[in-house]
Every structure is written in C-alpha cells, then in structure tokens.
Design an enzyme around this catalytic site. Structure first.
Site, PDB file in Angstrom:
ATOM      1  CG  ASP A  76      71.108  68.565  57.061  1.00 36.45           C
ATOM      2  OD1 ASP A  76      72.199  69.035  57.440  1.00 36.45           O
ATOM      3  OD2 ASP A  76      70.483  67.700  57.704  1.00 36.45           O
TER       4      ASP A  76
ATOM      5  CB  THR B 291      59.238  73.582  62.790  1.00 33.29           C
ATOM      6  OG1 THR B 291      60.299  73.305  63.707  1.00 33.29           O
ATOM      7  CG2 THR B 291      58.546  74.876  63.205  1.00 33.29           C
TER       8      THR B 291
ATOM      9  N   GLY C 159      74.184  66.329  57.638  1.00 33.16           N
ATOM     10  CA  GLY C 159      73.468  65.727  56.517  1.00 33.16           C
ATOM     11  C   GLY C 159      72.849  64.419  56.943  1.00 33.16           C
TER      12      GLY C 159
END
Length: 446
Positions: free
Chosen positions: A210, A182, A254
C-alpha cells in the site's frame, strides 16, 4: 511529520573497528566510495522552515545516508545472519532475500546465512519449522517467482522465545522484512536484546504494497502493484464501454491509504471515480456517489469506478468488528457492498445498467516484481546488509528525497502515511477524473 533530531539518531552495537572487505581490488585498495555517517538527508526540504530553525538555534532534522561503511562491526568470517519475511505477500520479497544473500556472500564473505520459515512463527520451537541454509545457489532464480521462498505468517509471537532462538543460533544480524506489525515486533525484539545485553543487530526492510509506511517515500512492490492495477482498470474500461450504461468497478488494495488506487487512476486515465479511505463520500443524496454515478451514465453512457479496500468503512458501523491474527481490524468488503448498492439504486429508478466487478488483489500480491521494483529491491537489500555489518541496529532502510537512508524504527513504527485530501496527489486525481466532493455536507476529508 518532522521528528526531533534526537529521533533520527541510529543506534549502534559498538565501535566499528574492522576494515570493510567490500569491493577490495587486488592491491587491497577499495574500489567503491564508502559512506560516512556524517552525510545526512534533510527530513523536510523547506527553505523557509530550515532558515527559521537555524535562526532559533535548532538543527534541522535529518536522516543518516545509507551505504557501505569503511569499517564494520562484525567479523564476516564469524557472523551469522538470519532473514525473516512476515505478513501479507508482496511483489519483490524474493528479490529482497536474493540480494541480501548475494551481498552478504560476495560483498562481505559471510557464509552463515539462515532463512526463517513462515514468519516469526519460525523462531518458536513448538511449530518445528526447519531453518533454510541460504546460499547463492539456493537463491539464484527465486527473483523470477512471486511470493516468498521462506513463507510468511501473521500474528504475534512470544518475543522472549524469538530472542532465545537468536541466541541459540548465535545470530549476529537479523533482517526483518515486513509492514507496520513487523516493525512493531522488531522494536520489541530490540528491547529484549538490549535488556539481555546482547550484540545482535536488527535491520528492517519495510514491506507494504500500500506504500503507507510512515517516513518512507516509497516501498518495494508498489510500482508492480500500480502496473497490475492499471491492467485491471484497462479491462474494466473495455467492459464498461462495450455495453450500454456499462459500469466497471475495480477493488484495489489499500486498507488505510489509497495510494495504489490514486496512482493507478493517474496511470490509466479512464477512471471516473476514485474512492479512498482518506476522503469521505456519501452514497445517497443529491451530491452522493450513486446520484453522481447516474449523472455520469446519462452524460457519457459508461463509467469506471476504482475503490480502495478501506474506503467507505463508515457504511458498516454497528456491525460486528473482527480482527485478524495480527490484530488488524478486518475490513468489510467495500467492493461487494458497492456492487450490491449500485445494482439496487439503478433498479429503484428503472435504469438498466451492465455492471462488471473486478478484484485483482491476490493476483497483484503474488505477482513477481517488475524491472523497476527489481532494481529498487536490490538497493534496499544491499543497504540493509551494509547497515547490519556496520553494527547499526533498530533501524529500517528507507527511501527519502530520492536517497536511501537509515530511519530509526521508533520514528516509523505504529504510524502511517496517508493521502492528503488537500495535497497535490489528490488534486491530480480529481483533475484526471473530473471527480468532485460526493458528500451532501460538502466535506472533503473524514
């Protein structure tokens, strides 16, 4: 990690000439302290390096402090604002939306606030997604729910069409809430806006569960994720100690950075092995994970293993590599792989085990934010509004050295924060778990 000072300058649309209406009392005097642009936060706090830079005539790099400005660029009675949420779900998205709407409405008196449905696709005419009018009544209770009331999506969209839509809607400030993809798209939107000579501010609020956005000390939703992950680890430990040679295997989020796995292991110190993308490990061999796991079971009779989803991807090299709609490489499932390899190994040595596998990822992603994240989201969102109303653009609101700051998108987009295998966080994980290098070559880092 330390950018040049010129990389931390925040762009503006023009001179801010309008006196801010924020927190005016009945006699017209401000009830709050405005933040001057001159107040800054050092990027790197290292006295020796700072003194050396000063000696060489180099000004240490610093970020502009976030907060309300005494004068603003946009006329609150006329400006229109849009909010878009993109990428994967994360605790706190609704809190961000709500706080932006409330600050724009009650802090500045803005009335034209629009929610863009289903990410950047909501700007594209062919999808025919409705625009949502966001009012305090519409967002009053949304912070109690997970996900995002605006919906989300992945994948690139035509930047020209996005800016066309912003022009048609007469949007002055666009708030983009999303991760690295984004941020990259936001920089391209800014480029197109500048190319057309438009006065549209683009302010990013970094979203990654994360906690791996570069130059951002903490991202919203991370504390909630650690809290939920800790509960999963607690369950895995209960299962492991309840059976002879019990193994609790937990897979956590993660992709490229193991911050959730590391912090959850420290929060719930029942973990014996933490596998993260930043630290290499072998499966086989005398120092490999499987032999080390066997030794742990022989010593203590149970074990808890936490694996970040991006750990051990080297074991899938040579297999077909697919990408998702956003262009991200699709990871192979390290959780199921480890489950299978653990079962195979102990079967080969005729050692009976009781293995329980837990993957709480989607439960964590869609969970409402906890209290700490509620507060953090409020600060992030309100500071984003202050920046946008002041005419600042091409920035994201970050958290650095316990201060909210303005980070240029270009200083963060396309980069990633990762665990330092030789740093204090990983050392603390090793101390808490008793884990040592699990490579036959005694390597510590990929």
């Amino acid at each position: 990690m330390n950018p040049e000072l010129t990389d931390t300058i925040i762009k503006t649309l023009g001179e801010a000439k309008i006196a801010s209406p924020v927190r005016k009392s009945e006699n017209g005097k401000p009830e709050c302290s405005f933040q001057p642009d001159e107040d800054r936060v050092l990027v790197e706090i290292n006295t020796e390096k700072i003194l050396e830079q000063i000696r060489l005539g180099i000004e240490p790099a610093s970020f502009e402090k976030a907060g309300p400005r005494s004068h603003i660029f946009f006329d609150p009675s006329k400006v229109r604002c849009a909010i878009v949420t993109c990428g994967g779900l994360c605790p706190g998205l609704n809190d961000i939306i709500r706080a932006i709407v409330l600050e724009l409405t009650y802090g500045y008196g803005v009335r034209g606030i629009y929610g863009i449905r289903y990410g950047l696709a909501g700007f594209i005419p062919e999808y025919r997604y409705d625009v949502v009018d966001l009012t305090p009544a519409e967002v009053e209770d949304i912070h109690g729910s997970g996900g995002t009331v605006l919906g989300s999506s992945r994948g690139p969209q035509d930047i020209g069409q996005i800016v066309d839509c912003l022009e048609r809607m007469n949007v002055g400030i666009l708030f983009t809430v999303g991760g690295d993809g984004t941020l990259m798209a936001s920089t391209r939107i800014c480029d197109e806006i500048a190319k057309r000579g438009l006065k549209i501010s683009v302010v990013g609020i970094p979203k990654t569960i994360d906690n791996d956005i570069f130059m951002v000390g903490r991202s919203f939703g991370f504390e909630t994720a650690v809290e939920m992950a800790t509960a999963a680890i607690r369950t895995a430990h209960t299962e492991a100690v309840g059976y002879p040679n019990g193994i609790g295997l937990v897979k956590l989020m993660g992709r490229h950075s193991g911050f959730i796995a590391a912090h959850a292991a420290l929060a719930q110190q029942d973990v014996n092995f933490v596998l993260v993308p930043e630290v290499n490990f072998d499966l086989e061999g005398e120092n490999g994970f499987l032999k080390t796991l066997e030794t742990r079971l022989l010593d203590r009779g149970h074990a808890v293993v936490v694996a970040a989803e991006g750990a051990g991807q080297k074991f899938f090299e040579g297999e077909n590599a697919e990408r998702d709609a956003s262009g991200n490489l699709k990871l192979h499932d390290i959780g199921m792989f480890l489950k299978s390899e653990i079962a195979r190994y102990f079967d080969s040595i005729n050692m009976e085990i009781n293995l329980k596998f837990i993957d709480p990822s989607y439960m964590i992603r869609s969970h409402p934010a906890n209290s700490n994240d509620n507060v953090f989201c409020s600060f992030l969102a309100r500071n984003a509004v202050h920046a946008g109303m002041a005419g600042k653009t091409r920035l994201l609101v970050g958290y650095w050295h316990d201060q909210f700051v303005h980070v240029p998108m270009d200083a963060s987009a396309g980069k990633r924060k990762r665990i330092d295998p030789n740093g204090r966080l990983w050392m603390s994980v090793q101390e808490a778990t008793g884990q040592r290098s699990m490579t036959n070559a005694h390597e510590s880092c990929e």
